[in-house]
Each structure stands twice: as C-alpha cells, then as structure tokens.
Design an enzyme around this catalytic site. Structure first.
Site, PDB file in Angstrom:
ATOM      1  N   ALA A   9     -19.781  -0.147  42.959  1.00 36.91           N
ATOM      2  CA  ALA A   9     -20.720  -0.829  43.386  1.00 36.91           C
ATOM      3  C   ALA A   9     -20.911  -1.022  45.087  1.00 36.91           C
ATOM      4  O   ALA A   9     -21.848  -1.570  45.753  1.00 36.91           O
ATOM      5  CB  ALA A   9     -19.894  -2.314  43.474  1.00 36.91           C
ATOM      6  N   HIS A 141     -36.905  14.033  44.315  1.00 40.09           N
ATOM      7  CA  HIS A 141     -35.682  13.713  44.343  1.00 40.09           C
ATOM      8  C   HIS A 141     -35.419  13.109  46.205  1.00 40.09           C
ATOM      9  O   HIS A 141     -35.494  14.218  46.382  1.00 40.09           O
ATOM     10  CB  HIS A 141     -34.674  13.452  43.860  1.00 40.09           C
ATOM     11  N   LYS A 145     -29.558  13.360  46.947  1.00 41.55           N
ATOM     12  CA  LYS A 145     -28.792  13.717  45.192  1.00 41.55           C
ATOM     13  C   LYS A 145     -28.224  15.152  45.194  1.00 41.55           C
ATOM     14  O   LYS A 145     -28.534  16.048  45.726  1.00 41.55           O
ATOM     15  CB  LYS A 145     -30.256  13.745  44.918  1.00 41.55           C
TER      16      LYS A 145
HETATM   17  N1  LIG Z   1     -30.088   5.902  34.802  1.00 41.17           N
HETATM   18  C1  LIG Z   1     -31.033   5.658  36.203  1.00 41.17           C
HETATM   19  O1  LIG Z   1     -31.779   5.473  35.837  1.00 41.17           O
HETATM   20  C2  LIG Z   1     -30.529   6.296  37.088  1.00 41.17           C
HETATM   21  C3  LIG Z   1     -29.290   7.135  37.499  1.00 41.17           C
HETATM   22  N2  LIG Z   1     -29.025   7.310  39.195  1.00 41.17           N
HETATM   23  C4  LIG Z   1     -27.663   8.065  38.971  1.00 41.17           C
HETATM   24  O2  LIG Z   1     -27.047   6.692  39.652  1.00 41.17           O
HETATM   25  C5  LIG Z   1     -25.943   7.683  40.481  1.00 41.17           C
HETATM   26  C6  LIG Z   1     -25.461   6.951  41.438  1.00 41.17           C
HETATM   27  O3  LIG Z   1     -26.576   6.856  42.413  1.00 41.17           O
HETATM   28  P1  LIG Z   1     -26.973   6.557  43.652  1.00 41.17           P
HETATM   29  O4  LIG Z   1     -26.313   5.077  44.321  1.00 41.17           O
HETATM   30  O5  LIG Z   1     -27.972   6.956  44.839  1.00 41.17           O
HETATM   31  O6  LIG Z   1     -25.101   7.336  44.998  1.00 41.17           O
HETATM   32  P2  LIG Z   1     -24.846   6.690  45.970  1.00 41.17           P
HETATM   33  O7  LIG Z   1     -24.155   8.290  46.809  1.00 41.17           O
HETATM   34  O8  LIG Z   1     -25.653   6.362  46.972  1.00 41.17           O
HETATM   35  O9  LIG Z   1     -23.066   6.232  45.237  1.00 41.17           O
HETATM   36  C7  LIG Z   1     -22.670   6.217  44.595  1.00 41.17           C
HETATM   37  C8  LIG Z   1     -21.189   5.714  44.672  1.00 41.17           C
HETATM   38  O10 LIG Z   1     -19.746   6.376  43.830  1.00 41.17           O
HETATM   39  C9  LIG Z   1     -18.829   6.479  44.760  1.00 41.17           C
HETATM   40  N3  LIG Z   1     -18.644   6.774  44.066  1.00 41.17           N
HETATM   41  C10 LIG Z   1     -17.620   8.593  44.054  1.00 41.17           C
HETATM   42  N4  LIG Z   1     -16.928   8.710  43.715  1.00 41.17           N
HETATM   43  C11 LIG Z   1     -16.483   7.283  42.365  1.00 41.17           C
HETATM   44  C12 LIG Z   1     -15.215   7.542  41.925  1.00 41.17           C
HETATM   45  N5  LIG Z   1     -14.334   8.214  41.367  1.00 41.17           N
HETATM   46  N6  LIG Z   1     -15.736   6.156  41.049  1.00 41.17           N
HETATM   47  C13 LIG Z   1     -15.939   4.938  41.784  1.00 41.17           C
HETATM   48  N7  LIG Z   1     -16.930   4.738  42.851  1.00 41.17           N
HETATM   49  C14 LIG Z   1     -17.424   6.471  43.459  1.00 41.17           C
HETATM   50  C15 LIG Z   1     -19.279   7.014  46.010  1.00 41.17           C
HETATM   51  O11 LIG Z   1     -18.754   6.142  46.836  1.00 41.17           O
HETATM   52  P3  LIG Z   1     -18.334   7.815  48.405  1.00 41.17           P
HETATM   53  O12 LIG Z   1     -19.814   7.141  48.944  1.00 41.17           O
HETATM   54  O13 LIG Z   1     -17.342   6.779  49.432  1.00 41.17           O
HETATM   55  O14 LIG Z   1     -18.386   8.542  47.732  1.00 41.17           O
HETATM   56  C16 LIG Z   1     -20.744   5.672  46.194  1.00 41.17           C
HETATM   57  O15 LIG Z   1     -20.282   4.510  46.934  1.00 41.17           O
HETATM   58  C17 LIG Z   1     -26.622   9.402  40.532  1.00 41.17           C
HETATM   59  O16 LIG Z   1     -25.895  10.134  39.784  1.00 41.17           O
HETATM   60  C18 LIG Z   1     -27.866   9.074  40.531  1.00 41.17           C
HETATM   61  O17 LIG Z   1     -28.174  10.461  39.813  1.00 41.17           O
HETATM   62  C19 LIG Z   1     -29.690   6.613  40.229  1.00 41.17           C
HETATM   63  C20 LIG Z   1     -30.770   5.699  39.947  1.00 41.17           C
HETATM   64  C21 LIG Z   1     -30.957   4.992  38.575  1.00 41.17           C
HETATM   65  O1  LIG Z   2     -30.827  10.098  41.348  1.00 37.05           O
HETATM   66  C1  LIG Z   2     -31.173   9.154  41.544  1.00 37.05           C
HETATM   67  O2  LIG Z   2     -31.837   8.920  42.809  1.00 37.05           O
HETATM   68  C2  LIG Z   2     -32.210   8.782  40.872  1.00 37.05           C
HETATM   69  N1  LIG Z   2     -31.431   9.537  39.460  1.00 37.05           N
HETATM   70  C3  LIG Z   2     -31.614   9.703  37.760  1.00 37.05           C
HETATM   71  C4  LIG Z   2     -31.554  10.869  37.447  1.00 37.05           C
HETATM   72  O3  LIG Z   2     -31.417  12.208  37.880  1.00 37.05           O
HETATM   73  O4  LIG Z   2     -32.533  11.085  37.138  1.00 37.05           O
HETATM   74  C5  LIG Z   2     -32.348   8.491  37.576  1.00 37.05           C
HETATM   75  C6  LIG Z   2     -33.507   8.787  38.588  1.00 37.05           C
HETATM   76  O5  LIG Z   2     -34.539  10.069  39.029  1.00 37.05           O
HETATM   77  C7  LIG Z   2     -32.791   8.194  39.954  1.00 37.05           C
END
Ligand SMILES: NC(=O)C1=CN([C@@H]2O[C@H](COP(=O)(O)OP(=O)(O)OC[C@H]3O[C@@H](n4cnc5c(N)ncnc54)[C@H](OP(=O)(O)O)[C@@H]3O)[C@@H](O)[C@H]2O)C=CC1
Ligand SMILES: O=C(O)C1=N[C@H](C(=O)O)C[C@H](O)C1
Length: 249
Positions: A9, A141, A145
């Site tokens: 979150a 990206h 990432k």
């Molecule tokens: N399917 C889609 O369309 C999309 C997928 N994604 C994917 O979503 C994921 C998150 O991306 P993004 O928001 O940019 O990443 P961020 O690093 O900004 O956010 C991830 C969050 O998860 C927290 N976290 C780490 N470990 C845990 C745990 N064990 N339990 C709960 N929370 C935890 C992190 O905390 P801390 O920072 O303290 O480590 C951080 O706040 C990535 O895998 C990305 O590839 C992203 C965009 C679109």
């Molecule tokens: O990490 C991201 O930002 C994203 N991750 C997803 C992926 O690994 O494909 C989706 C999107 O590309 C954004």
C-alpha cells in the site's frame, strides 16, 4: 460495495491504487500491508500478515516477487479473492497459487499488465506471430524496477511462442549477452532508464519486410481502469486461476 485490501500500500502502485479506490463509489479500501506498519491513512497498514485483523472481498498485491507469493498464500487461505499485479513470479508460482485458490474456494487472478495498450499489444503480437515467427521484444522501464525482463515482456514472449505456426529462421540462442534473454525461443531485451515509466516494442522481421508493435505507459494511471475491472469481476471468474486481463475485456 466491494471491500479491498492493498498489499504494498505504501509503494508507487499501492499508493495510486489506494487513491483510485478512495475516488470510486462502489469500492472501499479497508486495510493495507507494507514492510512498515502505518496509521497515517484512514485505514490501517499492517507490517506483517500475522498482525492483520481486517477482512475484505478482494486482496490486491503490488509488492516484490519474493513477497507476492507468500502474501497470496495468506490471502487465499483467509477468505480474500486475490489479484496479483506484482511481476517476477514463475509459472510454478502461478500453478501453486491456483491450487491454493481452488482448495479454498477462492479466485486468484495474476495480471502481467493492467494497461489496455499493453493487453492489446500482446494480443496483436500473438496474431502477428502466426504469420511472422521471427520476433524480438524490447522493454524499457524506470530505473528502480528490480526484476528483468518485465512480467509483460515474459508474457509477450510466451504468447508469441504459443501462437507461432512455423519455427523462426533467425539464428538460434547464443551465449552472447547482447542477444538478450531467450524466453520460449524469443529474445527479450530489458532497458532501465530514469525518466521512463513502462513501455514495450515487439519487432517482427520476415523476408523483405518488418512489423513493429509498441505501447507506452506514460503514467501509472494507465493501469487503474484494468485494476478496477479486475476487482469488480474477480469473484465471478469461472476458474480458480486466471492469468491476464483478456477474459474480462
Ligand atoms: N501488472 C501491472 O500492470 C503492473 C505491475 N507492476 C508491478 O507491481 C510491483 C510493484 O511496483 P511498484 O509499486 O513500482 O514498486 P514499489 O517498490 O514502489 O512498491 C512495492 C512496495 O511493496 C513493499 N513491500 C516489500 N516487501 C513487502 C512485503 N513482504 N509485504 C508487503 N509489502 C512489501 C515495498 O516496501 P519497501 O519500499 O519498504 O521495500 C513497497 O512499499 C512490481 O512487481 C511491478 O513490476 C507495476 C505496475 C503495473
Ligand atoms: O514495474 C513496473 O513499473 C511495471 N511492471 C509490470 C511488468 O513487469 O511488466 C507492468 C508494467 O510494465 C509496469
């Protein structure tokens, strides 16, 4: 009203999802999970699954590959239909979570990309691969990432490979790092650069011609409509495990 729990979150996607939920009349965020607990929001953010004392209809996960499977094992065993946006999980993880969902009478949806442009790009790439089996994927990206190649690039390569009706004619896999990572016999190249959010291009080559299919997410708002769609429909999906957004479009 559908209640939602957001895992990750406090992250970039998690915060955006929370704001989207707060602005959507039929969806309500009731709790979150992140590495650090927080009471700064008007819902609790827990620091560990062991501390969670709320329930919700749907669990949405945007964390890190190593956490997403464990989190989903918890959510599926505790009554949440579960949507995973986190990338980097393996096909074995997908299958294991599908089984846990089935055993618990729940649904799990794993979506490599919630953006409509990316979903269409993958569909168009699969269609092209039927006629043009030689293809390479290039994804770019943002520089923080952690996984590479992206979940979208993996899914695109798998879709191309599945749709091919002939073998590619280009040279086979070599150990030269510059040729990328071969996923299901499709070379995938991952770039990480500041200034970018997410984009991908699939380039096809055939005798005397080429085809290029590309999409760009300029902003994480591009993912929100797909996430809303998944939250509203996950409970009614026919199978315990669904991969991708295609069946809801
Ligand atoms: N399917 C889609 O369309 C999309 C997928 N994604 C994917 O979503 C994921 C998150 O991306 P993004 O928001 O940019 O990443 P961020 O690093 O900004 O956010 C991830 C969050 O998860 C927290 N976290 C780490 N470990 C845990 C745990 N064990 N339990 C709960 N929370 C935890 C992190 O905390 P801390 O920072 O303290 O480590 C951080 O706040 C990535 O895998 C990305 O590839 C992203 C965009 C679109
Ligand atoms: O990490 C991201 O930002 C994203 N991750 C997803 C992926 O690994 O494909 C989706 C999107 O590309 C954004």
């Amino acid at each position: 009203m559908t209640t939602v729990f957001v895992s990750g979150a406090s992250g970039k996607m998690g915060r955006k999802v929370v704001h989207m939920l707060q602005a959507t009349d039929d969806l309500r965020v009731v709790g979150g999970l992140d590495r650090a607990a927080s009471d700064a929001e008007d819902f609790p953010i827990f620091g560990d699954t062991a501390d969670i004392n709320v329930t919700a209809d749907v669990w949405v996960d945007f964390t890190i590959p190593t956490a997403a499977r464990k989190n989903a094992e918890y959510s599926l065993a505790h009554g949440f239909d579960t949507i995973i946006g986190t990338s980097g999980m393996s096909n074995d993880d997908f299958a294991a979570l599908g089984k846990i969902a089935a055993d618990n009478g729940r649904k799990v949806m794993i979506v490599p990309n919630f953006g409509i442009s990316a979903v269409l790009m993958m569909q168009f790439a699969a269609k092209a691969a039927k006629y043009m089996p030689d293809a390479e994927v290039v994804e770019i990206h943002h520089s923080d990432k952690i996984d590479a190649p992206s979940g979208t690039a993996r899914a695109t390569a798998q879709a191309i490979s599945k749709a091919r009706q002939a073998k590619p004619v280009a040279p086979k896999q070599t150990d030269a790092p510059a040729r990328g990572e071969w996923i299901d016999d499709v070379p995938v190249h991952a770039l990480r650069l500041p200034g970018y959010v997410a984009q991908e291009e699939v380039i096809f080559g055939a005798e005397g011609e080429s085809l290029s299919i590309s999409q760009i997410s300029y902003d994480r708002s591009s993912f929100m409509a797909g996430i809303r769609l998944a939250i509203r429909n996950v409970a009614d999906l026919p199978d315990a495990l669904t991969v991708g957004l295609d069946s809801l479009l």
